[in-house]
Design an enzyme around this catalytic site. Structure first.
Site, mmCIF file in Angstrom:
data_model
loop_
_atom_site.group_PDB
_atom_site.id
_atom_site.type_symbol
_atom_site.label_atom_id
_atom_site.label_comp_id
_atom_site.label_asym_id
_atom_site.label_seq_id
_atom_site.Cartn_x
_atom_site.Cartn_y
_atom_site.Cartn_z
ATOM 1 N N GLY A 125 0.541 -1.306 0.178
ATOM 2 C CA GLY A 125 -0.336 -0.021 -0.234
ATOM 3 C C GLY A 125 0.770 1.674 -0.064
ATOM 4 N N ASP A 158 3.266 8.805 -0.361
ATOM 5 C CA ASP A 158 3.718 7.455 -0.975
ATOM 6 C C ASP A 158 4.746 7.613 -0.040
ATOM 7 O OD1 ASP A 158 5.035 5.235 -2.488
ATOM 8 O OD2 ASP A 158 5.056 5.925 -3.920
ATOM 9 N N ARG A 160 6.907 4.567 0.211
ATOM 10 C CA ARG A 160 7.953 3.770 0.292
ATOM 11 C C ARG A 160 9.467 4.610 0.323
ATOM 12 N NH1 ARG A 160 5.667 1.932 -5.322
ATOM 13 N NH2 ARG A 160 5.139 3.928 -5.922
#
Ligand code: ZN
Length: 232
Positions: A125, A158, A160
Site C-alpha cells: 500500500g 507515498d 515507500r
C-alpha cells in the site's frame, strides 16, 4: 558504497542522503514458478542479512542473471531490475483496483528474457500497510483519489523507501542497472543510494475498467510515465 572521508558517519541513515549499510546474501534457493495464465519460469530466490528495516525482502534472480551481472561488471549492458512493492490484493488475489498483478507478471517474463532481478519489497500500500490500504480503498469509494485517501488517513502520499532495494542490489553486485519502471521516484532514490541507474525501461500499461481512474491519478500526480489513450 563507502561515504566520503569528509562526511561524519550518521548515527541513523537518512533516506536519500546517507550511504546504505552493506547487506549480505543470507541464502539462495531455486523456486519454479507458474502464473495463472500458464507462463512458467524459475527464480533463484535470495534472502539477506542486514537489511535496513528488518523486514523479509526478496530478490528473484531470473533468466541468465549471472551472465547479466558479469556483463554489467565488465562495462556491458546494465542489469535489468524491477523493484516491485508488495500488493497482496493485486499480486495474489488478482484485484482489479490497481495494476500490480499484471505489472508483476510482465516484469517476471521480461526479466527472465533479459536476465536480471525482480526485487519483491515488503511495503504494502505504498508503504502504509495492508489494513491502511484497505481503509484507503474505503475512502476512495467515497470519492477521494488514491493519494488524498492516504493523506486523509494521516499517512504520506507515498511512504515507500528504496533503501533495502539498494542494499540488495549492492549485495548481489548489481551496481549498474536498467530500471524496469514507470516511476521516476524509484530511479532517483536508488541513484542517491549508490546504485547507478543507467536507464529506465517503461513497463506496459494494464488498464481495466476498475483501475483506469487509479492509473490516471498516478500519471498526473506523480509523473509516472504512462500513456493512457483511454483517459481524457
Ligand atoms: Zn496493487
Amino acid at each position: 558504497m563507502p561515504h566520503t572521508p569528509s562526511e561524519p558517519a550518521p548515527a541513523a541513515p537518512v533516506a536519500g542522503t546517507a550511504p546504505v549499510r552493506p547487506a549480505a546474501v543470507r541464502r539462495q534457493v531455486t523456486v519454479p514458478m507458474r502464473f495463472p495464465d500458464g507462463y512458467a519460469t524459475s527464480a533463484r530466490v535470495f534472502t539477506f542479512d542486514g537489511l535496513a528495516d528488518g523486514r523479509e525482502h526478496l530478490a528473484l534472480g531470473l533468466g541468465d542473471w549471472r551472465r547479466s551481472l558479469t556483463r554489467s561488471a565488465n562495462g556491458g549492458r546494465p542489469v535489468l531490475v524491477r523493484p516491485h512493492s508488495e500488493c497482496l490484493t493485486g499480486d495474489v488475489f488478482g484485484s482489479q483496483r490497481c495494476d500490480c498483478g499484471p505489472q508483476l507478471r510482465e516484469a517476471v517474463e521480461r526479466i527472465s528474457e533479459a536476465g536480471g532481478f525482480l526485487l519483491y519489497l515488503r511495503q504494502e500500500g505504498r508503504g502504509i500497510g495492508l489494513y491502511a490500504k484497505l481503509d484507503a480503498y474505503a475512502l476512495q469509494d467515497t470519492g477521494l483519489d488514491t493519494y488524498e485517501a492516504n493523506v486523509a488517513l494521516g499517512h504520506g502520499e507515498d511512504e515507500r523507501d528504496y533503501t533495502t532495494a539498494a542494499q540488495m542490489l549492492l549485495a548481489l553486485g548489481a551496481r549498474r542497472v536498467a530500471l524496469l519502471s514507470n516511476n521516476p521516484d524509484k530511479a532517483e532514490q536508488l541513484g542517491r543510494l549508490g546504485v547507478h541507474v543507467e536507464s529506465r525501461v517503461p513497463t506496459g500499461v494494464h488498464v481495466s475498467a476498475a483501475n483506469v481512474r487509479y492509473l490516471a491519478t498516478k500519471a498526473t500526480h506523480s509523473a509516472h510515465t504512462l500513456d493512457l489513450p483511454m483517459v481524457d
